[in-house]
Design a protein around this motif. Structure first.
Motif, PDB file in Angstrom:
ATOM      1  N   PHE A  34      46.931  57.450 109.053  1.00 52.22           N
ATOM      2  CA  PHE A  34      45.714  56.578 108.837  1.00 52.22           C
ATOM      3  C   PHE A  34      45.182  56.782 107.494  1.00 52.22           C
ATOM      4  N   ARG A  35      45.034  58.086 107.056  1.00 52.06           N
ATOM      5  CA  ARG A  35      44.535  58.186 105.888  1.00 52.06           C
ATOM      6  C   ARG A  35      45.542  57.503 104.695  1.00 52.06           C
ATOM      7  N   LYS A  36      46.730  57.564 104.642  1.00 50.21           N
ATOM      8  CA  LYS A  36      47.321  56.556 103.763  1.00 50.21           C
ATOM      9  C   LYS A  36      47.154  55.115 103.819  1.00 50.21           C
ATOM     10  N   GLN A  37      46.865  54.577 104.787  1.00 53.60           N
ATOM     11  CA  GLN A  37      46.478  53.355 105.203  1.00 53.60           C
ATOM     12  C   GLN A  37      45.094  52.744 104.566  1.00 53.60           C
ATOM     13  N   LEU A  38      44.176  53.865 104.953  1.00 51.49           N
ATOM     14  CA  LEU A  38      42.827  53.842 104.113  1.00 51.49           C
ATOM     15  C   LEU A  38      42.881  53.890 102.719  1.00 51.49           C
ATOM     16  N   GLU A  39      43.452  54.893 102.141  1.00 49.68           N
ATOM     17  CA  GLU A  39      43.583  54.783 100.798  1.00 49.68           C
ATOM     18  C   GLU A  39      44.398  53.785 100.169  1.00 49.68           C
ATOM     19  N   ASP A  40      45.422  53.219 100.873  1.00 49.84           N
ATOM     20  CA  ASP A  40      46.200  52.139 100.231  1.00 49.84           C
ATOM     21  C   ASP A  40      45.246  50.818 100.209  1.00 49.84           C
ATOM     22  N   TYR A  41      44.413  50.846 101.425  1.00 56.66           N
ATOM     23  CA  TYR A  41      43.481  49.737 101.322  1.00 56.66           C
ATOM     24  C   TYR A  41      42.330  49.561 100.211  1.00 56.66           C
ATOM     25  N   VAL A  42      41.701  50.885  99.912  1.00 56.68           N
ATOM     26  CA  VAL A  42      40.680  51.216  98.910  1.00 56.68           C
ATOM     27  C   VAL A  42      41.495  50.809  97.470  1.00 56.68           C
ATOM     28  N   ARG A  43      42.597  51.224  97.280  1.00 56.91           N
ATOM     29  CA  ARG A  43      43.229  51.068  95.971  1.00 56.91           C
ATOM     30  C   ARG A  43      43.651  49.799  95.857  1.00 56.91           C
ATOM     31  N   GLU A  44      43.953  49.076  96.699  1.00 63.14           N
ATOM     32  CA  GLU A  44      44.392  47.563  96.843  1.00 63.14           C
ATOM     33  C   GLU A  44      42.942  46.677  96.221  1.00 63.14           C
ATOM     34  N   ILE A  45      41.955  47.118  96.980  1.00 64.40           N
ATOM     35  CA  ILE A  45      40.868  46.093  96.909  1.00 64.40           C
ATOM     36  C   ILE A  45      40.292  46.442  95.580  1.00 64.40           C
ATOM     37  N   HIS A  46      40.077  47.634  94.824  1.00 65.75           N
ATOM     38  CA  HIS A  46      39.933  47.859  93.643  1.00 65.75           C
ATOM     39  C   HIS A  46      40.754  47.369  92.688  1.00 65.75           C
ATOM     40  N   LEU A  47      41.999  47.237  92.707  1.00 67.62           N
ATOM     41  CA  LEU A  47      42.894  46.743  91.725  1.00 67.62           C
ATOM     42  C   LEU A  47      42.760  45.231  91.842  1.00 67.62           C
ATOM     43  N   ALA A  48      42.455  44.570  92.884  1.00 73.15           N
ATOM     44  CA  ALA A  48      42.081  43.003  92.833  1.00 73.15           C
ATOM     45  C   ALA A  48      40.762  42.792  92.182  1.00 73.15           C
ATOM     46  N   ARG A  49      40.003  43.718  92.053  1.00 72.67           N
ATOM     47  CA  ARG A  49      38.541  43.171  91.502  1.00 72.67           C
ATOM     48  C   ARG A  49      38.650  43.950  89.996  1.00 72.67           C
ATOM     49  N   GLY A  50      39.776  44.240  89.508  1.00 66.75           N
ATOM     50  CA  GLY A  50      39.796  44.406  87.961  1.00 66.75           C
ATOM     51  C   GLY A  50      39.618  46.022  87.668  1.00 66.75           C
ATOM     52  N   TYR A  51      39.895  46.915  88.595  1.00 65.06           N
ATOM     53  CA  TYR A  51      39.544  48.350  88.260  1.00 65.06           C
ATOM     54  C   TYR A  51      40.937  48.867  87.892  1.00 65.06           C
ATOM     55  N   ASP A  52      41.109  49.973  87.102  1.00 60.63           N
ATOM     56  CA  ASP A  52      42.218  50.728  86.552  1.00 60.63           C
ATOM     57  C   ASP A  52      41.941  52.097  87.624  1.00 60.63           C
ATOM     58  N   LEU A  53      43.187  52.267  88.194  1.00 64.69           N
ATOM     59  CA  LEU A  53      43.087  53.672  88.975  1.00 64.69           C
ATOM     60  C   LEU A  53      43.352  54.886  88.051  1.00 64.69           C
ATOM     61  N   VAL A  54      42.614  55.927  88.226  1.00 63.22           N
ATOM     62  CA  VAL A  54      42.911  56.995  87.493  1.00 63.22           C
ATOM     63  C   VAL A  54      43.054  58.195  88.259  1.00 63.22           C
ATOM     64  N   VAL A  55      43.260  59.347  87.676  1.00 65.06           N
ATOM     65  CA  VAL A  55      43.372  60.788  88.488  1.00 65.06           C
ATOM     66  C   VAL A  55      42.910  61.915  87.332  1.00 65.06           C
ATOM     67  N   THR A  56      41.944  62.459  87.705  1.00 56.22           N
ATOM     68  CA  THR A  56      41.203  63.465  86.891  1.00 56.22           C
ATOM     69  C   THR A  56      41.563  65.109  87.394  1.00 56.22           C
ATOM     70  N   PRO A  57      41.199  65.995  86.584  1.00 56.81           N
ATOM     71  CA  PRO A  57      41.562  67.218  86.978  1.00 56.81           C
ATOM     72  C   PRO A  57      40.490  67.765  87.879  1.00 56.81           C
ATOM     73  N   HIS A  58      40.726  68.957  88.605  1.00 57.57           N
ATOM     74  CA  HIS A  58      40.076  69.524  89.659  1.00 57.57           C
ATOM     75  C   HIS A  58      39.079  70.435  88.845  1.00 57.57           C
ATOM     76  N   ILE A  59      39.336  71.070  87.769  1.00 56.14           N
ATOM     77  CA  ILE A  59      38.602  72.150  86.945  1.00 56.14           C
ATOM     78  C   ILE A  59      38.185  71.554  85.734  1.00 56.14           C
ATOM     79  N   ALA A  60      37.250  72.280  85.055  1.00 55.19           N
ATOM     80  CA  ALA A  60      36.992  71.819  83.685  1.00 55.19           C
ATOM     81  C   ALA A  60      36.084  73.105  83.146  1.00 55.19           C
ATOM     82  N   ARG A  61      36.362  73.176  81.843  1.00 52.70           N
ATOM     83  CA  ARG A  61      35.816  74.226  80.938  1.00 52.70           C
ATOM     84  C   ARG A  61      34.034  74.002  81.249  1.00 52.70           C
ATOM     85  N   SER A  62      33.416  75.100  81.114  1.00 56.76           N
ATOM     86  CA  SER A  62      32.104  75.053  81.259  1.00 56.76           C
ATOM     87  C   SER A  62      31.325  73.973  80.123  1.00 56.76           C
ATOM     88  N   VAL A  63      31.833  73.918  78.931  1.00 53.70           N
ATOM     89  CA  VAL A  63      31.389  73.125  77.917  1.00 53.70           C
ATOM     90  C   VAL A  63      31.090  71.666  78.368  1.00 53.70           C
TER      91      VAL A  63
END
Length: 237
Positions: free
Chosen positions: A1-30
Motif C-alpha cells: 500500500f505504501r508504494k501505491q500511495l507514493e506512486d500516486y503522490v509522485r504522479e500527481i506532482h509530476l502532472a502539475r509541473g513539479y520536479d522530484l528531488v531527494v536530499t540528504p538526511h543530515i547536514a553540517r551545522s552551518v
C-alpha cells in the motif's frame, strides 16, 4: 500500500509541473545556523553528531536542502516558477507528551514541496497549492476542510514587513479561492505565516493534515536571487 500511495503522490506532482528531488538526511551545522533552525528550533532537533569536519544534525525539515538545489546555479526569471517535490524523511525530537499515532512522531516521511517564484506569481502558486491539497485529500474521502490562516508567532526569523507581505499573499489567495477560513493568531511557524487544512477523523476530531506556508525568511537568509527581464538580480520569493 505504501508504494501505491507514493506512486500516486509522485504522479500527481509530476502532472502539475513539479520536479522530484531527494536530499540528504543530515547536514553540517552551518546549514541550520543559516536557516535559523538552531536559533529557533533547536529544542526539537536531535543532538549533533560530532565529527572531525564539524557538527552534523539530522534534518527536522527539508526546506534548506531545497534552497541549496535552487542555489546550485544561476536562475533566470524564465526558470520560474520552480516547483520541487520530495517524499522526505525528517527527524524531530518531539516531547513525550506530544507524541501521537502517525501524525506527531519523531521520524517520518513528509510529502514536502517548495515553490520558488517571482512576486507576481506568488498568489497564483498559493492557489495551485490549495487545489493540489484538496485534490489529494478528496481522493481519500477528506472533502470538508476546516481552514485556518495562522499568523506569525512572537518568536520568528522574519521582519514585520516580511510577515505582513506573506500574510497578505495568503489572505488574498484564500479570498480568491472562496474557501471559508478563520484566523489563528500566533499559530504560524517561526519562519512565516501559513494556511492549515484540518480534517475530521471517524469520531469527529480535527487534525492538521496539510500546511501551505509563505516564507520570505529563507530567501533573505540564503540570499536567493534570480535574473529578471531587466538583466538585474532580484531577491527570490
Amino acid at each position: 500500500f505504501r508504494k501505491q500511495l507514493e506512486d500516486y503522490v509522485r504522479e500527481i506532482h509530476l502532472a502539475r509541473g513539479y520536479d522530484l528531488v531527494v536530499t540528504p538526511h543530515i547536514a553540517r551545522s552551518v546549514l541550520w545556523e543559516t536557516s535559523g533552525h538552531l536559533e529557533k528550533y533547536a529544542d526539537n532537533m536531535y543532538p549533533p553528531m560530532r565529527t572531525e569536519t564539524g557538527d552534523y544534525y539530522a534534518k527536522p525539515m527539508n526546506c534548506p536542502f531545497h534552497v541549496l538545489i535552487y542555489k546550485s546555479q544561476t536562475r533566470s526569471y524564465r526558470d520560474l516558477p520552480m516547483r520541487l517535490s520530495e517524499l522526505g524523511t525528517i527527524y524531530r525530537h518531539e516531547r513525550m507528551g506530544t507524541l501521537h499515532g502517525l501524525l506527531r512522531i519523531r521520524g517520518g516521511t513528509q510529502d514536502d514541496s517548495h515553490v520558488l517564484c517571482t512576486p507576481e506569481q506568488l498568489v497564483d502558486e498559493i492557489l495551485r497549492a490549495f487545489e493540489l491539497t484538496r485534490e489529494i485529500h478528496s481522493t481519500f474521502g477528506f472533502t470538508d476542510p476546516v481552514v485556518e490562516l495562522s499568523t506569525l508567532p512572537g518568536e520568528s526569523i522574519v521582519t514585520p514587513e516580511m510577515a505582513e507581505r506573506a500574510t497578505g499573499a495568503l489572505r488574498e489567495a484564500l479570498e480568491r479561492s472562496g474557501l471559508d477560513y478563520r484566523v489563528a493568531e500566533g499559530e504560524g511557524s517561526f519562519y512565516g505565516p501559513k494556511v492549515d487544512f484540518h480534517f475530521r477523523d471517524a469520531i469527529g476530531r480535527l487534525w492538521p493534515l496539510t500546511t501551505v506556508q509563505c516564507d520570505f525568511g529563507l530567501p533573505e537568509r540564503f540570499e536567493m536571487e534570480y535574473v529578471g527581464e531587466d538583466n538585474q538580480r532580484h531577491r527570490q520569493v
